[in-house]
Design a protein around this motif. Structure first.
Motif, PDB file in Angstrom:
ATOM      1  N   THR A  21      16.453 -10.630   5.304  1.00 30.86           N
ATOM      2  CA  THR A  21      16.741  -9.225   5.618  1.00 30.86           C
ATOM      3  C   THR A  21      18.247  -9.005   5.645  1.00 30.86           C
ATOM      4  O   THR A  21      19.023  -9.943   5.895  1.00 30.86           O
ATOM      5  CB  THR A  21      16.160  -8.838   6.984  1.00 30.86           C
TER       6      THR A  21
ATOM      7  N   GLN B  56      19.763  -7.571   7.912  1.00 31.09           N
ATOM      8  CA  GLN B  56      20.189  -7.826   9.288  1.00 31.09           C
ATOM      9  C   GLN B  56      20.542  -9.293   9.479  1.00 31.09           C
ATOM     10  O   GLN B  56      21.545  -9.632  10.127  1.00 31.09           O
ATOM     11  CB  GLN B  56      19.072  -7.426  10.276  1.00 31.09           C
TER      12      GLN B  56
ATOM     13  N   GLN C 173      24.425 -10.794  10.247  1.00 39.13           N
ATOM     14  CA  GLN C 173      24.809 -11.626  11.383  1.00 39.13           C
ATOM     15  C   GLN C 173      25.472 -12.929  10.951  1.00 39.13           C
ATOM     16  O   GLN C 173      26.245 -13.513  11.708  1.00 39.13           O
ATOM     17  CB  GLN C 173      23.580 -11.898  12.258  1.00 39.13           C
TER      18      GLN C 173
ATOM     19  N   LYS D  61      23.995   1.448  17.036  1.00 38.09           N
ATOM     20  CA  LYS D  61      22.821   0.585  17.128  1.00 38.09           C
ATOM     21  C   LYS D  61      21.543   1.413  17.111  1.00 38.09           C
ATOM     22  O   LYS D  61      20.594   1.101  16.375  1.00 38.09           O
ATOM     23  CB  LYS D  61      22.890  -0.250  18.410  1.00 38.09           C
TER      24      LYS D  61
ATOM     25  N   ILE E 190      20.960   0.320  13.391  1.00 33.10           N
ATOM     26  CA  ILE E 190      20.523  -1.077  13.523  1.00 33.10           C
ATOM     27  C   ILE E 190      19.078  -1.166  13.986  1.00 33.10           C
ATOM     28  O   ILE E 190      18.292  -1.965  13.460  1.00 33.10           O
ATOM     29  CB  ILE E 190      21.472  -1.835  14.470  1.00 33.10           C
TER      30      ILE E 190
ATOM     31  N   PRO F   2      21.831  -2.509   8.895  1.00 27.33           N
ATOM     32  CA  PRO F   2      22.989  -3.147   9.532  1.00 27.33           C
ATOM     33  C   PRO F   2      24.219  -2.236   9.525  1.00 27.33           C
ATOM     34  O   PRO F   2      24.364  -1.372   8.649  1.00 27.33           O
ATOM     35  CB  PRO F   2      23.228  -4.389   8.681  1.00 27.33           C
TER      36      PRO F   2
ATOM     37  N   GLY G 134      25.207  -5.623  18.019  1.00 32.16           N
ATOM     38  CA  GLY G 134      24.634  -5.992  16.736  1.00 32.16           C
ATOM     39  C   GLY G 134      25.435  -5.600  15.519  1.00 32.16           C
ATOM     40  O   GLY G 134      24.989  -5.799  14.385  1.00 32.16           O
TER      41      GLY G 134
END
Length: 474
Positions: A129, A131, A135, A384, A388, A393, A435
């Motif tokens: 993903t 996301q 990260q 977020k 998010i 993202p 995040g």
């Protein structure tokens, strides 16, 4: 006698009027498309008088006569589409005929042709993903004021980017690099053809980071400010964005998912820092869509690449209120970018007396009444919630605070350094905890009013304590 004279005069004037009226003028076509190889076409002209054809370009020639004009188009050796208008006049009547010629297919170093579009290719593009990928980018660092310097990489005082510098940044704990680029170094400015040597240099820097397993977020930066979000400039900007991103995307099409494209930067109307009008933010939203369309159309790994789009002026509030997510044929591969420099008088204003920040500030005269810890937390919380939590993202593409080393005494300098360190520690941690992906803005200049963390020549750390709080996992 006088009456007869007046009658004759009226007949004369009437005849002159008829003779001076403009002849009719009609063209068999108003636009013709030519391949990159060029060619010629005859266009019929219907007129009650004589006509002439004129064109100012060096690559398109015209001849007129016998109820037609002939267009002779030279081969286009650039990779960009080009256009010109031919003016047809008959007396005071005039019409424009448009010539559009396709760009040539670029040739790769091995002699093969690089097509505009190839079938989608998911190899090297992991099935994770955005996301998860985002990260893996935490934390990030900007190579500011280098490849984004209009006039060339060293035009704003920084040295050439080196592998040594990137190695130092990697060793310090940064996982990604944001690479701002001014792409308008053209071999053909009219066609927006990016100079091959400049493209090669950008690619060299990209490879410095990718060979160290870092992520690279590469954009079109300020670039002279041509991305004006106005109705008057919108069509021009979208056309130029399409042409330039097509070239960039084709050049980097075979790179894996550690390379990410970002469409624009801090798009705003020159001098207008206020709330954007619908004209402004609708234009920026259209720029985002043009970017997505141009990159995806090239196919290959670009059909699966993560792409980053921006809110208006990368302002968090404007992004929350006015951003529209572009339509993307590849689901779940878009990220949103904003920047954070609140409060301006502490972070960027070189002439401000605001040198303290946060809950431990002791002097109200040196402290802003807004943009404290609670404000920062709320800004990132809104991003977020808006993005998010919905699987999109958020890249915090720029943040930071200038050094102040000329405040009048060593004690004053040290006092500011303490608050600067705390600001960057708190803001970075808040960005991470909500995040978002933090990417510190480094302009490369050491000393007073700078934001540099690394010596661009040696890779040595200017501010080890700041680097530590940014790269810390706490």
């Amino acid at each position: 006698m006088r009456i007869a004279f007046l009658f004759i005069l009226m007949l004369f004037l009437d005849g002159c009027s008829k003779k001076s009226s403009a002849p009719s003028l009609e063209l068999g076509s108003l636009i013709e498309n030519f391949p990159a190889a060029g060619g010629s076409k005859d266009i019929t002209v219907t007129t009650s008088g004589s006509f002439a054809a004129s064109d100012t370009s060096a690559w398109c020639l015209t001849t007129a006569g016998n109820g037609k004009f002939t267009v002779l188009v030279q081969p286009n050796i650039t990779t960009a589409e080009r256009k010109t208008a031919i003016t047809i006049t008959a007396g005071s009547n005039r019409k424009e005929f448009m010539v559009v010629q396709a760009g040539a297919e670029p040739v790769d170093p091995n002699g093969g042709v690089v097509p505009d579009s190839i079938p989608p290719d998911a190899s090297g593009m992991r099935d994770i993903t955005p996301q998860t990928l985002a990260q893996e980018m935490v934390p990030g660092w900007n190579i500011g004021n280098s490849l984004d310097a209009t006039g060339g990489e060293t035009a704003w005082g920084n040295p050439l980017i080196s592998q040594r510098l990137i190695d130092s940044v990697k060793k310090a704990g940064f996982k990604s690099i944001r690479l701002p680029v001014a792409w308008s170094k053209f071999s053909d400015a009219d066609a927006f053809t990016i100079d091959t040597n400049w493209m090669r240099r950008v690619e060299e820097v990209v490879n410095y980071a990718l060979r160290r397993d870092m992520y690279v977020l590469m954009n079109i930066h300020w670039d002279g400010g041509w991305m004006q979000p106005t109705n008057a400039k919108k069509d021009y900007v979208n056309n130029r964005l399409k042409i330039m991103w097509k070239q960039i995307a084709k050049r980097f099409r075979n790179y894996n998912d550690h390379l990410i494209f970002a469409g624009t930067n801090e798009v705003m109307a020159d001098g207008d820092y206020g709330t954007p009008t619908p004209e402004y933010y609708n234009a920026q939203n259209s720029f985002n869509q043009t970017f997505i369309n141009a990159v995806r159309a090239t196919g290959g790994r670009n059909a699966h690449r993560n792409l980053v789009v921006q809110g208006f002026n990368t302002n968090i509030g404007h992004t929350i209120n006015f951003f529209q997510l572009p339509t993307d044929p590849r689901a779940n591969r878009i990220m949103v970018e904003v920047h954070y420099y609140d409060p301006f008088n502490f972070t960027l204003n070189e002439n401000s007396n605001i040198t303290q920040w946060g809950k431990d500030a002791t002097d109200p005269a040196k402290t802003e009444t807004w943009a404290n810890e609670t404000w920062a937390d709320d800004q990132f919380r809104q991003m977020k919630t808006k993005f998010i939590d919905k699987g999109i993202p958020v890249i915090l593409g720029e943040y930071g605070a200038i050094a102040r080393t000329s405040l009048g005494s060593p004690e004053a300098n040290a006092d500011h350094a303490k608050y600067r360190l705390y600001y960057l520690q708190y803001v970075t941690q808040s960005i991470k905890s909500h995040g978002l992906v933090p990417m510190y803005w480094d302009n490369g200049f050491p000393g007073d009013k700078s934001m540099a963390l690394f010596n661009r020549n040696t890779g040595e750390k200017y501010y080890a304590d700041i680097i530590s709080v940014i790269t810390s996992n706490n």
